[in-house]
Design an enzyme around this catalytic site. Structure first.
Site, PDB file in Angstrom:
ATOM      1  N   GLU A 126       0.831  -1.217   0.000  1.00 56.45           N
ATOM      2  CA  GLU A 126       0.000   0.000   0.000  1.00 56.45           C
ATOM      3  C   GLU A 126       0.857   1.255   0.000  1.00 56.45           C
ATOM      4  OE1 GLU A 126      -1.910  -0.580   3.751  1.00 56.45           O
ATOM      5  OE2 GLU A 126      -3.269  -2.129   3.034  1.00 56.45           O
ATOM      6  N   PRO A 127       1.715   1.418  -0.998  1.00 59.05           N
ATOM      7  CA  PRO A 127       2.552   2.632  -0.993  1.00 59.05           C
ATOM      8  C   PRO A 127       1.728   3.870  -1.319  1.00 59.05           C
ATOM      9  CG  PRO A 127       2.881   1.412  -3.037  1.00 59.05           C
ATOM     10  CD  PRO A 127       1.935   0.597  -2.197  1.00 59.05           C
TER      11      PRO A 127
ATOM     12  N   ARG B 198       2.692  20.248   6.048  1.00 57.64           N
ATOM     13  CA  ARG B 198       3.740  19.352   6.560  1.00 57.64           C
ATOM     14  C   ARG B 198       4.830  20.085   7.345  1.00 57.64           C
ATOM     15  NH1 ARG B 198       6.760  16.582   3.989  1.00 57.64           N
ATOM     16  NH2 ARG B 198       6.729  14.740   5.321  1.00 57.64           N
TER      17      ARG B 198
ATOM     18  N   TYR C 153       4.703  18.607  10.959  1.00 57.08           N
ATOM     19  CA  TYR C 153       5.712  17.589  11.247  1.00 57.08           C
ATOM     20  C   TYR C 153       7.126  18.173  11.312  1.00 57.08           C
ATOM     21  CZ  TYR C 153       1.958  14.663   9.223  1.00 57.08           C
ATOM     22  OH  TYR C 153       0.766  14.069   8.909  1.00 57.08           O
TER      23      TYR C 153
ATOM     24  N   CYS D  96      -2.192  34.064   9.848  1.00 58.23           N
ATOM     25  CA  CYS D  96      -1.904  34.744  11.120  1.00 58.23           C
ATOM     26  C   CYS D  96      -1.492  33.776  12.210  1.00 58.23           C
ATOM     27  CB  CYS D  96      -3.139  35.519  11.546  1.00 58.23           C
ATOM     28  SG  CYS D  96      -3.708  36.587  10.238  1.00 58.23           S
ATOM     29  N   GLU D  97      -0.385  33.085  11.985  1.00 57.33           N
ATOM     30  CA  GLU D  97       0.182  32.186  12.992  1.00 57.33           C
ATOM     31  C   GLU D  97       1.666  32.110  12.726  1.00 57.33           C
ATOM     32  OE1 GLU D  97      -1.091  28.308  13.849  1.00 57.33           O
ATOM     33  OE2 GLU D  97      -3.196  28.709  13.431  1.00 57.33           O
TER      34      GLU D  97
ATOM     35  N   TYR E  45       0.553  13.962   0.834  1.00 59.90           N
ATOM     36  CA  TYR E  45       0.153  14.649   2.069  1.00 59.90           C
ATOM     37  C   TYR E  45       0.278  16.171   1.904  1.00 59.90           C
ATOM     38  CZ  TYR E  45       0.643   9.815   3.368  1.00 59.90           C
ATOM     39  OH  TYR E  45       0.516   8.442   3.364  1.00 59.90           O
TER      40      TYR E  45
HETATM   41  C1  PLP Z   1      -0.808   5.894   5.487  1.00 59.61           C
HETATM   42  C2  PLP Z   1      -0.961   4.455   5.153  1.00 59.61           C
HETATM   43  C3  PLP Z   1      -0.334   3.923   4.020  1.00 59.61           C
HETATM   44  C4  PLP Z   1       0.568   4.720   3.121  1.00 59.61           C
HETATM   45  O1  PLP Z   1       1.717   5.145   3.760  1.00 59.61           O
HETATM   46  P1  PLP Z   1       2.895   5.835   2.898  1.00 59.61           P
HETATM   47  O2  PLP Z   1       3.901   6.164   3.904  1.00 59.61           O
HETATM   48  O3  PLP Z   1       2.325   7.027   2.230  1.00 59.61           O
HETATM   49  O4  PLP Z   1       3.381   4.824   1.929  1.00 59.61           O
HETATM   50  C5  PLP Z   1      -0.555   2.593   3.712  1.00 59.61           C
HETATM   51  N1  PLP Z   1      -1.348   1.805   4.494  1.00 59.61           N
HETATM   52  C6  PLP Z   1      -1.969   2.281   5.594  1.00 59.61           C
HETATM   53  C7  PLP Z   1      -2.827   1.384   6.393  1.00 59.61           C
HETATM   54  C8  PLP Z   1      -1.795   3.616   5.962  1.00 59.61           C
HETATM   55  O5  PLP Z   1      -2.404   4.082   7.057  1.00 59.61           O
END
Ligand code: PLP
Length: 421
Positions: A275-276, A314, A318, A346-347, A375
């Site tokens: 799941e990239p 970001r 982060y 304004c922050e 993101y």
């Molecule tokens: C956020 C997330 C991803 C993707 O993460 P990346 O760092 O963008 O690759 C994949 N699977 C799950 C369950 C997530 O919460």
């Protein structure tokens, strides 16, 4: 590698000048490269071949339907974390049997809609969620395919807000209790156990935490199979990091990742799902903004941009670094100076970079934030009633606005004044 390079003295996305897009669309805007998205998706499919696999793009990193259609047409599956993302995937033409539903708090309503619309699998994150899914599936007279997300208690060595695989994180079921929970899953009506799922965090810059987690998944899979479960899919989550600076930062490449996956899990005969998000979308996008003012402060100069923390959160959320480029290429040996790069919100948190050494800028100049595809737009808001930042997709020498900037009329129309006021 990406497709944002200088050509003829101007920063281009593929063969389109960013200055030209700015002239037509206005600033700020996000710009994505179709060639980079395609390339990054293919790197993963090549890295996992010849294992049976499905690369499920994590929609939460970049959710524009045009981008999903581009990836879906290449054969990508999708990882969704809400029914809204599910509907985006479907609107992009991705069939339900390529959509994986992740997330720690799926509601019964979301389960119902996904089961009716068609789904590849639910990644279940807790026992109450598993029981709810069983109820919903029984009420619909169907069986819900599930993988259970295990929490391997592995340190991903990444930013604390995006580490998800330690026992103190809210995600998944402790791996030590997994066999027990799988046994309950097998007893519950309406569920069909198909796999094991793990996702230990985002922006990982080393392979070793993945390898540690996948090794535990391997041991668990063998145990679960011995317990009688048909584990035919292993969902390994996302999380591979990208270089945010162009210095010597060199996170592992999809090919290294794929080789490690094959080594640890390749003999199990399971279909591999990954799941990239960030690695596909991150370096496929830039945020282009214009310098409103150069303000000389005490001991520092501020570059005040027309992009702000509401457009790209970001850095303030982060502490993330984004390289900043001048859209007009500075000549070799041109002078530079440190700037505090800020937005108009304004922050004080609305700061993109402090004391960043940059070429000299003047009012009206364009800048581009690199690595803003992931993101970025998805986390944008209309804080300070700043219109939601538009998105543009480039392919070779043409571009299209894939989400238009809303007008102030549209923004104001969303509010309504009750008749009793
Ligand atoms: C956020 C997330 C991803 C993707 O993460 P990346 O760092 O963008 O690759 C994949 N699977 C799950 C369950 C997530 O919460």
């Amino acid at each position: 590698m990406d497709h944002f390079t200088y050509k003829g003295g101007n920063l281009h996305a593929e063969d389109v000048s960013l200055a030209e897009i700015a002239a037509q669309v206005g600033t700020p805007f996000y710009c994505y490269s179709a060639a980079t998205l395609t390339r990054h998706y293919r790197l993963f499919t090549e890295a996992l071949s010849p294992l049976p696999h499905l690369v499920c793009f994590a929609i939460k990193s970049l959710s524009n339907v045009a981008v999903l259609k581009l990836l879906g047409d290449l054969g990508a599956g999708m990882d969704v974390v809400s029914i809204g993302e599910y509907l985006r995937a479907r609107a992009a033409g991705v069939p339900g049997n390529r959509i994986v539903f992740s997330g720690v708090g799926k509601t019964r309503n979301e389960m119902h809609q996904a089961l009716q619309g068609g789904i590849r699998q639910f990644n279940v994150e807790s026992e109450p969620e598993m029981r709810a899914l069983s109820d919903v599936a029984v009420s619909l007279g169907v069986r819900a395919p599930i993988a259970i997300r295990v929490n391997p208690d592995v340190d991903a060595r990444t930013h604390e807000k995006i580490a998800t695989g330690k026992k103190e994180n809210k995600f998944g079921i402790p791996i030590s209790r997994a066999r027990e929970v799988y046994a309950e899953a097998a007893r519950l009506p309406g569920l069909e156990v198909v796999g094991v799922d793990v996702h230990i965090g985002s922006q990982l810059t080393e392979l070793s935490p993945f390898e540690a987690a996948f090794t535990l998944v391997r041991e668990l899979t063998l145990q679960l199979r011995a317990d009688g479960h048909a584990i035919t899919r292993l969902d390994l989550g996302g999380g591979l990091g990208i270089p945010y600076t162009r210095s010597n930062e060199a996170p592992p490449l999809p090919n290294d990742y794929g080789a490690m996956v094959k080594q640890v899990l390749g003999d199990l005969g399971a279909e591999i799902e990954i799941e990239p998000g960030r690695l596909i979308s991150g370096n496929s996008g830039v945020l282009v903004s214009q310098v409103i003012y150069v303000k000389h402060g005490e001991g520092r100069d501020f570059l005040i941009l027309d992009a702000a923390m509401n457009d790209l959160v970001r850095p303030s959320m982060y502490g993330a670094h984004h390289d900043i480029l001048a859209v007009r290429e500075p000549p070799a040996g041109a002078p530079s100076q440190p700037y505090d790069v800020v937005g108009p919100v304004c922050e004080t948190g609305d700061t993109f970079a402090r004391a960043r050494e940059l070429p000299l800028f003047a009012e009206g100049d364009l800048v581009a934030f690199r690595s803003a595809g992931a993101y970025g737009a998805v986390m944008a808001s209309e804080y300070n009633t700043r219109p939601l930042v538009p998105e543009v997709l480039v392919a070779r020498d043409h571009f299209a606005v894939i989400r238009a900037r809303p007008s102030y009329d549209e923004i104001l129309k969303r509010d309504s004044i009750p008749p009793w006021l």
